[in-house]
Design an enzyme around this catalytic site. Structure first.
Site, PDB file in Angstrom:
ATOM      1  N   LYS A   1      57.964  52.476  62.129  1.00 48.72           N
ATOM      2  CA  LYS A   1      57.807  51.082  61.689  1.00 48.72           C
ATOM      3  C   LYS A   1      56.495  50.903  60.925  1.00 48.72           C
ATOM      4  O   LYS A   1      56.280  49.885  60.291  1.00 48.72           O
ATOM      5  CB  LYS A   1      57.904  50.130  62.881  1.00 48.72           C
ATOM      6  CG  LYS A   1      59.321  49.972  63.418  1.00 48.72           C
ATOM      7  CD  LYS A   1      59.452  48.791  64.357  1.00 48.72           C
ATOM      8  CE  LYS A   1      58.744  49.011  65.664  1.00 48.72           C
ATOM      9  NZ  LYS A   1      59.351  50.070  66.498  1.00 48.72           N
TER      10      LYS A   1
ATOM     11  N   TYR B   1      51.482  48.022  64.996  1.00 50.36           N
ATOM     12  CA  TYR B   1      50.938  49.370  64.843  1.00 50.36           C
ATOM     13  C   TYR B   1      49.598  49.333  64.107  1.00 50.36           C
ATOM     14  O   TYR B   1      48.656  50.040  64.465  1.00 50.36           O
ATOM     15  CB  TYR B   1      51.905  50.255  64.064  1.00 50.36           C
ATOM     16  CG  TYR B   1      53.138  50.703  64.805  1.00 50.36           C
ATOM     17  CD1 TYR B   1      53.262  50.549  66.187  1.00 50.36           C
ATOM     18  CD2 TYR B   1      54.189  51.301  64.119  1.00 50.36           C
ATOM     19  CE1 TYR B   1      54.395  50.969  66.851  1.00 50.36           C
ATOM     20  CE2 TYR B   1      55.328  51.736  64.780  1.00 50.36           C
ATOM     21  CZ  TYR B   1      55.440  51.569  66.146  1.00 50.36           C
ATOM     22  OH  TYR B   1      56.563  51.996  66.794  1.00 50.36           O
TER      23      TYR B   1
END
Length: 355
Positions: free
Chosen positions: A113, A146
């Site tokens: 991702k 992230y």
């Protein structure tokens, strides 16, 4: 100096396989989680809540790790909340350990991702950097937890002087029970239900995933890269993709997995058939299977994470990784993807988790 590892998220697929690898290499290894288990011989469990600094400080009072491996995250309803919570988890841990001045390296596990954006982004827009994805691709102009986790590691590294590595696996395949993102166990349970009921093993995902080239990451290969990057001078302060090293098409692998269970496979027929919906009424069926074969786990929800398997297999895009970066630096671990799945199936059977 003795290597002392702290594996954060030691009960998950990545964390448990990493703990086994570290212990096999002779490391003193602590496993931090909210609900520790004693399934791994030699692992020293640490019960702590990453959201509570005081609780963390007390749990880690007598522990001075040299290497931190962060392998966990918490799923929330929105990406903004994912960012707030998951950056806090990293920040709290590194803040608590800062005064010890023992940490030499921090390794953070994220995923693809990083390149795709949150599921809502790539599912709707279908925008993806050119494949295979490479580590130098710039961050997307989208909220992404992230990125927030990485930034916490970078800030703490500047403050405390440790080195770091970021690891970006594709779908992780490995043995772990009760994990919320476990495609191997989920497909094993689905196949076992198909065999018991005579149903076909129906492909649940998209045409792009069925026909496209893909790759996955064996948790054991990921564990090897984590240890390698944290102990190799040239790998420090780098981000790395990590996959098995082979590529495949699901239209080939799906039948191979069905054959292992002795069931009939059905491929993509023009429509997505989510596995979560396929399994939603199978809880009683699984209880009867567990009773019939005296299996250890009667709760289907503890074994199957169909929602996450649907996210992976339902992508409207072909996705694969370039592995050149770590290969050039000397990381050469490899395994066959078919073996990754069948090894999980065999262990689940041996552990009496599937019939």
């Amino acid at each position: 100096m003795e290597n002392i590892a702290l594996v954060v998220g030691a009960t998950g697929i990545t964390g448990s396989n990493l703990a086994e690898e570290l212990i096999a290499q002779g490391w003193t290894t602590y496993g931090l989680s909210r609900n520790p288990t004693s399934n791994i011989q030699g692992l020293r469990p640490v019960k702590a809540d990453l959201m509570n600094e005081q609780d963390l400080a007390e749990a880690l009072e007598g522990i001075s790790p040299t290497h931190i491996y962060f392998t966990t995250w918490m799923r929330n309803d929105t990406e903004e909340e994912n960012i707030r919570v998951n950056s806090m988890l990293v920040r709290n841990l590194l803040t608590v350990l800062s005064s010890k001045k023992s940490v030499k390296h921090v390794a953070l596990v994220t995923g693809l991702k990083h390149y795709l954006g949150p599921f809502e982004a790539y599912a709707k827009k279908g925008v993806l950097p050119e494949t295979p994805v490479r580590e130098e691709h710039p961050r997307l102009p989208l909220p992404n937890f992230y990125y927030a986790q990485e930034d916490e590691v970078y800030r703490a590294s500047e403050r405390d002087g440790f080195t770091w590595s970021i690891h970006r696996p594709h779908t992780v395949i490995g043995y772990a029970v009760g994990n919320l993102m476990n495609i191997g166990t989920t497909l094993a349970v689905y196949a076992s239900i198909c065999k018991e009921t005579g149903r076909k093993f129906i492909w649940p995902g998209s045409e792009a995933q069925w026909n496209g080239v893909s790759d996955v990451t064996d948790a054991r290969v990921l564990a090897q890269q984590l240890v390698w990057a944290s102990t190799t001078e040239s790998a420090r302060n780098q981000a790395f993709n990590i996959t098995n090293g082979d590529v495949f098409r699901w239209k080939w692998l799906w039948k191979r997995l069905a054959d292992w269970f002795g069931i009939e496979a059905e491929g993509f027929d023009g429509t997505i058939k989510p596995l979560e919906k396929e399994l939603e009424n199978d809880h009683e069926i699984w209880i009867s299977i567990a009773e019939k074969y005296n299996l250890k786990e009667r709760n289907l929800a503890r074994l199957s994470s169909a929602w996450h398997t649907d996210l992976d297999l339902g992508r409207p895009l072909e996705v694969m990784c370039d592995m050149s970066k770590s290969r050039k630096l000397g990381f050469t671990a490899y395994t066959s993807t078919e073996d990754s799945f069948t090894d999980v199936f065999e262990r689940l059977r041996a552990e009496n988790m599937i019939p």
